[in-house]
Motif scaffolding. Structure first.
Motif, PDB file in Angstrom:
ATOM      1  N   GLN A 195      -1.520  -7.136   4.788  1.00  0.00           N
ATOM      2  CA  GLN A 195      -1.565  -5.626   3.461  1.00  0.00           C
ATOM      3  C   GLN A 195      -0.177  -5.147   4.901  1.00  0.00           C
ATOM      4  O   GLN A 195       0.333  -5.492   5.880  1.00  0.00           O
ATOM      5  N   ASN A 234       0.653  -1.432  -0.222  1.00  0.00           N
ATOM      6  CA  ASN A 234       0.138   0.327   0.013  1.00  0.00           C
ATOM      7  C   ASN A 234       1.145   1.181  -0.194  1.00  0.00           C
ATOM      8  O   ASN A 234       1.876   0.966   0.523  1.00  0.00           O
ATOM      9  N   ASN A 244      -1.192   0.807  -5.089  1.00  0.00           N
ATOM     10  CA  ASN A 244      -1.761   0.347  -4.219  1.00  0.00           C
ATOM     11  C   ASN A 244      -0.833  -1.593  -5.244  1.00  0.00           C
ATOM     12  O   ASN A 244      -1.787  -0.898  -6.179  1.00  0.00           O
ATOM     13  N   TYR A 282      -7.957  -5.054  -0.537  1.00  0.00           N
ATOM     14  CA  TYR A 282      -8.149  -5.950   0.635  1.00  0.00           C
ATOM     15  C   TYR A 282      -7.530  -7.161   0.491  1.00  0.00           C
ATOM     16  O   TYR A 282      -8.226  -7.534  -0.283  1.00  0.00           O
ATOM     17  N   THR A 334       1.566  -1.768   4.871  1.00  0.00           N
ATOM     18  CA  THR A 334       1.257   0.033   4.256  1.00  0.00           C
ATOM     19  C   THR A 334       2.830   0.541   4.842  1.00  0.00           C
ATOM     20  O   THR A 334       3.639   0.740   5.179  1.00  0.00           O
TER      21      THR A 334
END
Length: 385
Positions: free
Chosen positions: A37, A4, A16, A33, A39
């Motif tokens: 994940q 992300n 992303n 999603y 980030t």
């Protein structure tokens, strides 16, 4: 897995990146999603670098040589006479251990694909892609049977990759013409170095691998890339630590400083142009391409300005074929419930990193053969739990 909030050179705004089954599945500005994940903040993502020339088993050597040489044969003869003991001490280390260290040298710099020159590597399950779908011929001067090997009809479907024109004298220039003359089967030629190459000769080569740091170290001169690029594809290689620093980013910044390639041309030589030349499904961050991706600190910069400012210490994550091979300690809290492979904790100068495999055991094994072996990551460090 989803990466992300990353910037990509040539793309406006953060995106992303979705990965699945070793491939890039999606690249989009909208949130995605997924079970896992990751980030990032102020981070640049780019294709894993392709080092188009290395000798994996030569990366435990220090730089050897103490003057300017006219050609590679002069340098080769000199180091075997002056540095015979040092050469022998490195060659005592089993080749598999030397190759494994060569892999780590590349991985620490964000290289996910390396074109190894020489014998087929003996290591298995390498952490990066090792390309050997070509015929490796050392050189006109150092390989006695190069004409026979070049004109082997059983190899006609493979490009021939050869050191050529590595010098500043007539010997280096003339061997390029000799190679062209004896390519009687019209093999695709990929030259390495080409310092003495001219534009007319360049037309006969599918590509030329530019290794500027190695060239300046040995010869105090590099190939006229600004002219040769008009006639052949230019790729980029770091060569081994025999003639260059372990940190490939130093090589890249030296190349940038010469201005012989534009910023975009040099970037392509490390990514897309190299992937196309070696026929790889890599070199781009686009859906359907292999998930070879590096994420590094952008340091409040964008695009190629951020790219050319990277050091190994800035690298936050290296993904090869969809697998996390290296990550920065700052990401550990996002990953500690999903990592299954073994990682070793290392220090790269300013930050701790986790790298897949037992790099400390490897260094210990190497030191059992050569106690004064030098590594760019200090020992000891605690392995990941």
């Amino acid at each position: 897995m989803v990466l992300n909030n990353v910037l990509i050179p040539g793309t406006e705004g953060a995106v992303n990146i979705g990965l699945s089954n070793g491939l890039i599945e999606t690249v989009a500005p909208t949130p995605m999603y997924d079970v896992e994940q990751i980030t990032f903040v102020d981070a640049l993502a780019f294709p894993g670098l392709i080092n188009s020339h290395d000798h994996l088993d030569f990366n435990l050597f220090p730089q050897l040589g103490n003057k300017t040489y006219q050609n590679y044969t002069q340098w080769g003869n000199y180091i075997h006479e002056v540095y015979a003991d040092e050469i022998a001490s490195v060659l005592k280390i089993p080749v598999a251990l030397r190759e494994q260290w060569g892999v780590y040298k590349n991985l620490l710099c964000g290289v996910t694909t390396v074109v190894n020159h020489g014998e087929k590597p003996v290591i298995d399950n390498a952490l990066i892609n090792i390309i050997d779908r070509y015929q490796s011929i050392h050189s006109v001067q150092f390989e006695k049977n190069w004409k026979k090997r070049l004109n082997n009809p059983m190899k006609i479907g493979r490009p021939a990759v050869i050191h050529v024109g590595e010098g500043t004298d007539d010997i280096a220039h003339n061997e390029i013409s000799e190679l062209i003359k004896w390519n009687m089967l019209g093999r695709k030629l990929i030259g390495i170095h080409g310092v003495a190459m001219d534009v007319k000769q360049a037309k006969h080569f599918r590509a030329l691998v530019w290794c500027p740091e190695s060239n300046y170290y040995l010869l105090n001169k590099t190939a006229p890339i600004d002219e040769l690029k008009k006639q052949t594809i230019i790729l980029f290689g770091a060569d081994s630590t025999l003639t260059g620093h372990w940190d490939m980013w130093q090589h890249i910044r030296l190349a940038r400083k010469t201005a012989l390639l534009s910023g975009d041309e040099l970037y392509q030589a490390l990514t897309n142009a190299a992937a196309k030349t070696w026929k790889l499904n890599k070199g781009q961050i686009s859906a359907g391409f292999d998930a070879d991706i590096v994420v590094a600190k952008a340091k409040h910069k964008t695009g190629l300005t951020a790219f050319y400012d990277i050091t190994p210490d800035d690298i936050l994550m290296v993904i090869q074929d969809g697998e996390i091979r290296l990550f920065d300690e700052s990401l550990y809290h996002q990953l500690n419930n999903t990592l299954t492979a073994r990682y070793s904790k290392i220090f790269t100068g300013g930050h701790f990193k986790y790298v897949q495999g037992d790099i400390h055991r490897l260094m210990d094994e190497i030191k059992s053969y050569k106690a004064n072996a030098n590594f760019p990551v200090p020992q000891p460090a605690q392995p990941a739990a």
